[in-house]
Motif scaffolding. Structure first.
Motif, PDB file in Angstrom:
ATOM      1  N   PRO A   1      -6.119  12.163  -0.015  1.00  0.00           N
ATOM      2  CA  PRO A   1      -5.079  11.123  -0.007  1.00  0.00           C
ATOM      3  C   PRO A   1      -3.849  11.572   0.762  1.00  0.00           C
ATOM      4  CG  PRO A   1      -5.004  12.319  -2.069  1.00  0.00           C
ATOM      5  CD  PRO A   1      -6.139  12.917  -1.278  1.00  0.00           C
ATOM      6  N   ARG A   2      -3.169  10.620   1.337  1.00  0.00           N
ATOM      7  CA  ARG A   2      -1.862  10.880   1.945  1.00  0.00           C
ATOM      8  C   ARG A   2      -0.997   9.629   1.793  1.00  0.00           C
ATOM      9  NH1 ARG A   2      -1.898   8.499   7.078  1.00  0.00           N
ATOM     10  NH2 ARG A   2      -4.005   8.135   7.920  1.00  0.00           N
ATOM     11  N   PRO A   3       0.333   9.806   1.736  1.00  0.00           N
ATOM     12  CA  PRO A   3       1.211   8.650   1.557  1.00  0.00           C
ATOM     13  C   PRO A   3       1.092   7.666   2.710  1.00  0.00           C
ATOM     14  CG  PRO A   3       2.370  10.687   1.069  1.00  0.00           C
ATOM     15  CD  PRO A   3       1.066  11.073   1.706  1.00  0.00           C
ATOM     16  N   ALA A   4       1.144   6.401   2.353  1.00  0.00           N
ATOM     17  CA  ALA A   4       1.120   5.344   3.361  1.00  0.00           C
ATOM     18  C   ALA A   4       2.514   4.818   3.648  1.00  0.00           C
ATOM     19  CB  ALA A   4       0.231   4.197   2.888  1.00  0.00           C
ATOM     20  N   VAL A   5       3.529   5.351   2.989  1.00  0.00           N
ATOM     21  CA  VAL A   5       4.911   4.913   3.180  1.00  0.00           C
ATOM     22  C   VAL A   5       5.781   6.123   3.476  1.00  0.00           C
ATOM     23  CG1 VAL A   5       4.739   2.840   1.768  1.00  0.00           C
ATOM     24  CG2 VAL A   5       5.291   5.021   0.681  1.00  0.00           C
TER      25      VAL A   5
ATOM     26  N   ARG B   1       0.858  -1.187   0.000  1.00  0.00           N
ATOM     27  CA  ARG B   1       0.000   0.000   0.000  1.00  0.00           C
ATOM     28  C   ARG B   1       0.892   1.234   0.000  1.00  0.00           C
ATOM     29  NH1 ARG B   1      -3.755   0.272   4.892  1.00  0.00           N
ATOM     30  NH2 ARG B   1      -4.803   1.844   3.609  1.00  0.00           N
ATOM     31  N   ILE B   2       0.599   2.164  -0.879  1.00  0.00           N
ATOM     32  CA  ILE B   2       1.369   3.409  -0.886  1.00  0.00           C
ATOM     33  C   ILE B   2       0.481   4.623  -0.620  1.00  0.00           C
ATOM     34  CG2 ILE B   2       3.173   2.507  -2.406  1.00  0.00           C
ATOM     35  CD1 ILE B   2       1.812   4.055  -4.691  1.00  0.00           C
TER      36      ILE B   2
ATOM     37  N   GLY C   1      20.131  -1.519  -6.755  1.00  0.00           N
ATOM     38  CA  GLY C   1      20.622  -1.715  -5.406  1.00  0.00           C
ATOM     39  C   GLY C   1      19.884  -0.946  -4.336  1.00  0.00           C
ATOM     40  N   LEU C   2      18.882  -0.133  -4.727  1.00  0.00           N
ATOM     41  CA  LEU C   2      18.156   0.640  -3.719  1.00  0.00           C
ATOM     42  C   LEU C   2      17.224  -0.262  -2.921  1.00  0.00           C
ATOM     43  CD1 LEU C   2      17.170   3.955  -5.541  1.00  0.00           C
ATOM     44  CD2 LEU C   2      19.172   3.452  -4.135  1.00  0.00           C
ATOM     45  N   PRO C   3      17.026   0.040  -1.639  1.00  0.00           N
ATOM     46  CA  PRO C   3      16.056  -0.731  -0.859  1.00  0.00           C
ATOM     47  C   PRO C   3      14.658  -0.599  -1.453  1.00  0.00           C
ATOM     48  CG  PRO C   3      17.456   0.603   0.578  1.00  0.00           C
ATOM     49  CD  PRO C   3      17.725   1.052  -0.831  1.00  0.00           C
ATOM     50  N   LEU C   4      13.895  -1.673  -1.372  1.00  0.00           N
ATOM     51  CA  LEU C   4      12.535  -1.660  -1.920  1.00  0.00           C
ATOM     52  C   LEU C   4      11.683  -0.587  -1.249  1.00  0.00           C
ATOM     53  CD1 LEU C   4      10.593  -2.973  -3.886  1.00  0.00           C
ATOM     54  CD2 LEU C   4      10.078  -4.691  -2.142  1.00  0.00           C
ATOM     55  N   ASP C   5      11.865  -0.394   0.049  1.00  0.00           N
ATOM     56  CA  ASP C   5      11.082   0.627   0.743  1.00  0.00           C
ATOM     57  C   ASP C   5      11.356   2.016   0.186  1.00  0.00           C
ATOM     58  OD1 ASP C   5       9.915  -1.259   2.349  1.00  0.00           O
ATOM     59  OD2 ASP C   5      11.194  -0.894   4.099  1.00  0.00           O
ATOM     60  N   ASP C   6      12.602   2.284  -0.225  1.00  0.00           N
ATOM     61  CA  ASP C   6      12.920   3.597  -0.797  1.00  0.00           C
ATOM     62  C   ASP C   6      12.303   3.765  -2.179  1.00  0.00           C
ATOM     63  OD1 ASP C   6      14.267   4.315   1.448  1.00  0.00           O
ATOM     64  OD2 ASP C   6      16.278   4.211   0.585  1.00  0.00           O
TER      65      ASP C   6
ATOM     66  N   PHE D   1      10.393   5.410 -13.396  1.00  0.00           N
ATOM     67  CA  PHE D   1      11.727   4.854 -13.167  1.00  0.00           C
ATOM     68  C   PHE D   1      11.848   4.190 -11.803  1.00  0.00           C
ATOM     69  CE2 PHE D   1      12.664   6.922 -17.059  1.00  0.00           C
ATOM     70  CZ  PHE D   1      13.661   6.138 -17.607  1.00  0.00           C
ATOM     71  N   ALA D   2      11.056   4.632 -10.842  1.00  0.00           N
ATOM     72  CA  ALA D   2      11.021   3.900  -9.580  1.00  0.00           C
ATOM     73  C   ALA D   2      10.481   2.497  -9.808  1.00  0.00           C
ATOM     74  CB  ALA D   2      10.177   4.653  -8.557  1.00  0.00           C
TER      75      ALA D   2
END
Length: 650
Positions: free
Chosen positions: A415-419, A406-407, A453-458, A493-494
């Motif tokens: 709406p507001r970000p969930a992450v 969920r984002i 190589g970026l973390p999935l959360d980022d 690109f993300a």
């Protein structure tokens, strides 16, 4: 006011520094070291007077220009600065053919630098001191890498070389090879009538393959394609194409010229002849995909080009053609645009002369729109607010399935970000990677490997916390006029970065598949499109995933089609475009995508007509009854010319 740009000033300072070091080395007797510094100086500023003076001093210290040649060797790996300095030394030694040839090689390697602005090349007596054969070879070398036509800057850099060649022609006007090669150079500088004249003289003197090719090219550039066809077909009739004979390449040119004239079927016949004689021809196979695309515009032929290039990476023409046909096409070569009312209002506000980043705007839309549109508003106008009066049915806030990713969350219609936001270094890497244009779908996928190589959360965080555009000309223009394109590029690109996450895992059951599926089938938002493009890019580059990607796209498209019966679906046209650029989807799904696109186009045209006729009336119109759309079945879970580059950079 200075006539030099800041970059030019920096280059001159660098060149002056290298010249100073070279003179110190000359004074100490270290001539090899001095030559290295002069090679670096001439790269920075080829026209610096002190550089040429120091080069003369070096020649004198070496015992004359002939002896100084060994300080600028041409064997093994040759640097560009070394070659250009050697050209000046050869000119000082009186070996004009060698000097002109080396200058032509420098033009070939880096045509926008003023290598040809050399005083010795403009000598009035030089045309009488050179061998026309050597000049013809030099012209062939210089023009091999030049674009046709040349843009203004490299054209100005190359013009002294062109003027020298014309002066040689004035003395050797019957030299067939020189006439033919000079025609190509002249054509690139935009004088197509003169190019035709030179090629005609060569062709009349010695009818044959090269004069015919150059004449056809000149006629085509001069706006006479039918005459070019006649010349080329006559030459092909004289020497039938077979095997790797050069005439097979001419047959490909004939075929593509037919395509340019709107007669691709006639062109296909030529390509079939070439492929019958040589099935692995490096240009004919790709060209066939290009002509088929000219016939019906089906992206399946572009996918064929991508598959061809992956199977035959040495066939560079497939990549060149794919880039040409993908350019500026939504999703094939650039991010698709946004259509939300919120974005339209944003554009109107940004177009006002008194708008600044401190401008406060309260925007209220009648029905809920993709939450990412709010990101675009706040990116450009951070003090603005966006509100919605109602939520359409089916509720766009709800995912299609029960995702684990969920984002977005909603406080009512807000709406507001969930992450959480990404780490600053991750956001900066995405910022430096995101683009609104890309050469091809596989190129976009490959470019995003930087994010693997970026973390999935980022990567998830940046979807709803996009960084500011880059501080360059394009970034400033996007922020000032179309910030939504930047938001969409970041999201694209993300998601492509997610497509590279843990590629050691098999596709089925992989984390990257799970997350992209969740995003594609999540709440209605621009992220749905970004995830869809990432899945399409995976399908383009990894054929074994295509059936799975098709099923996922189908589920989203059919849901959007059903939702469109009762409310506006702003991402519908873009979703349909994604299905169409995934040609492995079913015929029925592609037909549905075309139907939906036509419906949206018709609705837009009708709305525009009503706005013109009745500007005071509310533009909302009741939806017309739509034909039943098919229910979506549930998806299964579970990649130069003949003249080589001679030089490198230090």
């Amino acid at each position: 006011m200075s006539g030099h740009t800041e970059d030019e000033g920096d280059e001159r300072l660098a060149a002056e520094g290298e010249v100073a070091l070279a003179r110190l080395a000359i004074d100490s007797g270290d001539l090899t070291h001095a030559a290295d510094h002069l090679g670096d100086a001439i790269i920075a500023d080829p026209q610096l007077p002190e550089l040429l003076e120091a080069l003369a001093e070096l020649c004198a210290a070496a015992g004359g220009p002939a002896a100084a040649r060994e300080l600028f060797p041409l064997d093994g790996q040759v640097y560009l600065g070394t070659a250009v300095c050697r050209a000046h030394v050869e000119a000082a030694a009186g070996d004009w053919d060698a000097a002109v040839g080396l200058l032509a090689s420098a033009i070939q390697y880096e045509p926008d630098r003023p290598w040809a602005h050399a005083a010795w090349l403009a000598r009035e007596d030089l045309p009488g001191l050179v061998d026309p054969d050597a000049v013809a070879q030099a012209v062939a070398r210089a023009t091999g890498a030049l674009s046709d036509p040349l843009p203004a800057e490299p054209a100005e850099a190359v013009r002294p070389f062109h003027d020298f060649v014309q002066a040689v022609l004035a003395r050797h006007g019957d030299h067939v090879l020189l006439l033919a090669m000079a025609s190509g150079l002249t054509r690139r500088l935009g004088d197509t009538a003169r190019a035709v004249e030179l090629a005609q003289r060569a062709h009349r003197s010695a009818p044959g393959y090269l004069p015919a090719v150059m004449l056809g090219n000149a006629l085509r550039a001069d706006g006479r394609p039918e005459q070019a066809l006649a010349v080329w077909e006559a030459e092909l009739a004289r020497v039938a194409p077979a095997g790797d004979d050069p005439s097979s390449y001419l047959a490909v040119d004939v075929a593509e010229l037919y395509g340019t004239l709107g007669r691709p079927v006639e062109g296909l016949a030529w390509l079939d002849r070439v492929l019958a004689a040589e099935p692995g021809h490096p240009k004919a196979g790709p060209a066939r995909y290009g002509l088929l695309h000219a016939l019906d515009g089906d992206p399946a032929h572009l996918l064929g080009l991508a598959d061809h290039h992956r199977a035959h990476p040495e066939h560079e023409y497939a990549q060149e053609l794919l880039e040409r046909l993908s350019s500026r096409e939504p999703w094939l070569g650039l991010v698709s645009g946004a259509t939300e009312a919120t974005v339209n209002v944003l554009h109107q506000v940004l177009a006002a002369s008194d708008t600044t980043r401190d401008t406060e705007v309260e925007c209220t839309a009648s029905t809920l729109e993709p939450p990412s549109s709010v990101l675009a508003v706040r990116l450009a106008l951070p003090r603005s607010t966006v509100g919605y009066q109602a939520v359409g049915e089916p509720d766009p806030r709800l995912p299609l399935t029960g995702p684990t990713t969920r984002i977005w969350v909603w406080d009512g219609t807000s709406p507001r970000p969930a992450v959480a936001p990404p780490a600053p270094q991750s956001a900066e890497l995405v910022r430096s990677t995101a683009e609104i244009f890309w050469p091809t779908v596989p190129a976009a996928y490959d470019h995003a490997v930087r994010l693997a190589g970026l973390p999935l959360d980022d990567l998830l965080g940046v979807l709803v916390h996009p960084p500011m555009p880059r501080e360059d000309e394009l970034g400033r223009a996007l922020l000032a006029h179309q910030p939504e394109l930047w938001v969409r590029a970041v999201q694209v690109f993300a998601c492509l970065g997610i497509a590279h996450h843990r590629t050691d895992q098999p596709w089925e059951g992989s984390e990257r598949r799970r997350v992209l599926r969740d995003l594609l089938l999540g709440p209605e938002d621009w992220v749905v499109e970004a995830a869809g493009f990432a899945l399409v890019a995976i399908g383009w580059t990894q054929p074994q995933t295509r059936a799975d990607v098709a099923a996922l796209l189908q589920q989203r498209l059919h849901h959007a089609a059903r939702a469109r019966r009762t409310r506006v679906v702003t991402i519908l046209r873009s979703l349909a475009a994604l299905v169409l650029v995934a040609p492995w989807t079913s015929d029925e799904d592609r037909e549905l995508a075309r139907h939906l696109t036509a419906r949206e186009d018709a609705a837009d045209a009708e709305a525009a007509q009503q706005e013109d006729q009745e500007p005071e009336r509310d533009q909302e119109q009741p939806e017309a009854d739509e034909p039943d759309e098919p229910d979506a079945p549930k998806p299964e879970e579970p990649r130069p010319g003949r003249l080589r580059r001679l030089f490198g950079r230090r």
